[in-house]
Design a protein around this motif. Structure first.
Motif, short mmCIF file in Angstrom:
data_model
loop_
_atom_site.label_atom_id
_atom_site.label_comp_id
_atom_site.label_asym_id
_atom_site.label_seq_id
_atom_site.Cartn_x
_atom_site.Cartn_y
_atom_site.Cartn_z
N VAL A 134 0.83 -1.20 0.00
CA VAL A 134 0.00 0.00 0.00
C VAL A 134 0.86 1.26 0.00
O VAL A 134 0.51 2.27 -0.62
CB VAL A 134 -0.98 -0.02 1.20
CG1 VAL A 134 -0.29 0.28 2.50
CG2 VAL A 134 -2.11 0.97 0.97
N TRP A 173 0.66 4.32 -2.81
CA TRP A 173 0.51 5.72 -2.44
C TRP A 173 1.70 6.53 -2.94
O TRP A 173 1.55 7.69 -3.38
CB TRP A 173 0.37 5.87 -0.93
CG TRP A 173 -1.01 5.66 -0.41
CD1 TRP A 173 -1.44 4.68 0.44
CD2 TRP A 173 -2.18 6.45 -0.72
NE1 TRP A 173 -2.79 4.81 0.68
CE2 TRP A 173 -3.27 5.88 -0.02
CE3 TRP A 173 -2.40 7.57 -1.51
CZ2 TRP A 173 -4.55 6.40 -0.08
CZ3 TRP A 173 -3.69 8.09 -1.59
CH2 TRP A 173 -4.74 7.51 -0.87
N ILE A 206 -10.66 8.44 3.63
CA ILE A 206 -9.52 7.54 3.74
C ILE A 206 -9.75 6.52 4.85
O ILE A 206 -9.39 5.34 4.72
CB ILE A 206 -8.23 8.34 4.01
CG1 ILE A 206 -7.90 9.25 2.82
CG2 ILE A 206 -7.05 7.40 4.28
CD1 ILE A 206 -7.63 8.50 1.52
N GLU A 242 -9.51 2.59 4.24
CA GLU A 242 -8.54 1.82 5.00
C GLU A 242 -9.21 0.82 5.94
O GLU A 242 -8.68 -0.26 6.21
CB GLU A 242 -7.63 2.76 5.80
CG GLU A 242 -6.61 3.48 4.95
CD GLU A 242 -5.63 2.52 4.31
OE1 GLU A 242 -4.74 2.00 5.01
OE2 GLU A 242 -5.74 2.28 3.09
N ARG A 267 -9.99 -2.15 3.88
CA ARG A 267 -8.77 -2.90 3.58
C ARG A 267 -8.31 -3.69 4.80
O ARG A 267 -7.88 -4.84 4.69
CB ARG A 267 -7.66 -1.92 3.14
CG ARG A 267 -6.41 -2.60 2.60
CD ARG A 267 -5.43 -1.57 2.08
NE ARG A 267 -4.87 -0.76 3.13
CZ ARG A 267 -3.79 -1.10 3.83
NH1 ARG A 267 -3.17 -2.25 3.60
NH2 ARG A 267 -3.32 -0.31 4.77
N TRP A 268 -8.41 -3.08 5.97
CA TRP A 268 -8.03 -3.76 7.21
C TRP A 268 -8.94 -4.96 7.45
O TRP A 268 -8.48 -6.03 7.85
CB TRP A 268 -8.11 -2.78 8.37
CG TRP A 268 -7.97 -3.40 9.72
CD1 TRP A 268 -8.95 -3.60 10.63
CD2 TRP A 268 -6.78 -3.93 10.30
NE1 TRP A 268 -8.47 -4.22 11.75
CE2 TRP A 268 -7.13 -4.43 11.58
CE3 TRP A 268 -5.46 -4.03 9.88
CZ2 TRP A 268 -6.20 -5.01 12.44
CZ3 TRP A 268 -4.54 -4.61 10.74
CH2 TRP A 268 -4.90 -5.09 11.99
#
Length: 270
Positions: free
Chosen positions: A110, A114, A162, A166, A169-170
């Motif tokens: 990730v 970014w 965000i 996130e 994704r977690w």
């Protein structure tokens, strides 16, 4: 160099899940090689739904003659080359702990993505401004500009969006496959099989993630390499802004105009 060390230490070996273990929803079979090393480990089943993503990476088998970061060196046992971008670099042994390594693999991925977005956001607008196509502020001073609302509101908006991304994704790291269905368009489902590579319309519109294991590993290795380079590039642009007061494109043009004097050493002259 610090970013290279931190990024490269995240590279670990990943073993393949057997077809039977994939059907049962386990990440790897109980007697298969650990995805973090060459040892035989007993791994409990995580109960991920059939067909969902797992931590087993679908890639080509490790090449015993693969390139090593330092020719002639012996890579650690947990770096067997099966992960994209694994060149056997882990001098601090940060990959020796399986749980930490599993996290670092995702963290590097990730951060690479970014950094690539950040590098594009730094270099492209500055270059287009330099040649007169755009008129944008320097990336380093962009936060000082006035926008449609105040900076606190912008920060809160960014934090919400965000944080939501996130958070999903977690959740996928904790329970692979639990976010396969698009919350807004339920008919749009993710097609990727590995954590960190979701696939589907939003993340793989060209269908590059459906190739052979060898092709997938090649593409993922290119992504990791470009991501590591981007992390170094962003770090370099940051140092340039601090020590020269200008951006990387301005520094490049100045060096091309006077390569004998406009160098990195000139930045440290009193």
């Amino acid at each position: 160099m610090a970013s290279t060390a931190c990024a490269s230490s995240a590279i670990a070996a990943v073993a393949f899940s057997s077809p039977s273990s994939q059907k049962s929803g386990s990440i790897v079979g109980s007697t298969k090689a650990s995805f973090l090393g060459g040892k035989k480990l007993s791994v409990s089943k995580l109960g991920a739904p059939s067909g969902s993503r797992s931590f087993g990476t679908v890639c080509a088998a490790a090449d015993p003659d693969r390139p090593i970061w330092f020719p002639g060196s012996t890579p650690p046992e947990w770096l067997d080359g099966s992960l994209p971008g694994d060149f056997g670099f882990d001098p601090l042994g940060l990959g020796s702990d399986p749980e930490t390594l599993r996290w670092n693999v995702q963290a590097e991925l990730v951060h690479c993505r970014w950094a690539m977005l950040g590098a594009a956001g730094i270099f492209i607008p500055e270059f287009l401004t330099k040649i007169g196509i755009l008129n944008t502020p320097s990336w380093y001073t962009a936060g000082e500009q006035e926008y449609f609302t105040d900076k606190t509101t912008l920060f809160i908006i960014e934090l919400i969006f965000i944080g939501w991304a996130e958070g999903r994704r977690w959740a996928d790291i904790i329970k692979p496959g639990c976010v396969n269905t698009d919350p807004i368009f339920p008919n749009n489902k993710l097609t990727g099989t590995d954590v960190g590579y979701p696939g589907g319309l939003w993340f793989d519109p060209l269908g590059w993630g459906t190739g052979s294991p060898a092709k997938l590993k090649e593409l993922r290795t290119k992504e990791i390499k470009n991501g590591r380079l981007a992390m170094l590039a962003v770090m370099g642009a940051w140092f340039q802004a601090i020590y020269t007061g200008t951006g990387p494109i301005d520094n490049l043009f100045a060096h091309l105009a006077d390569p004998g004097h406009a160098t990195i050493f000139a930045a440290f002259k009193g």
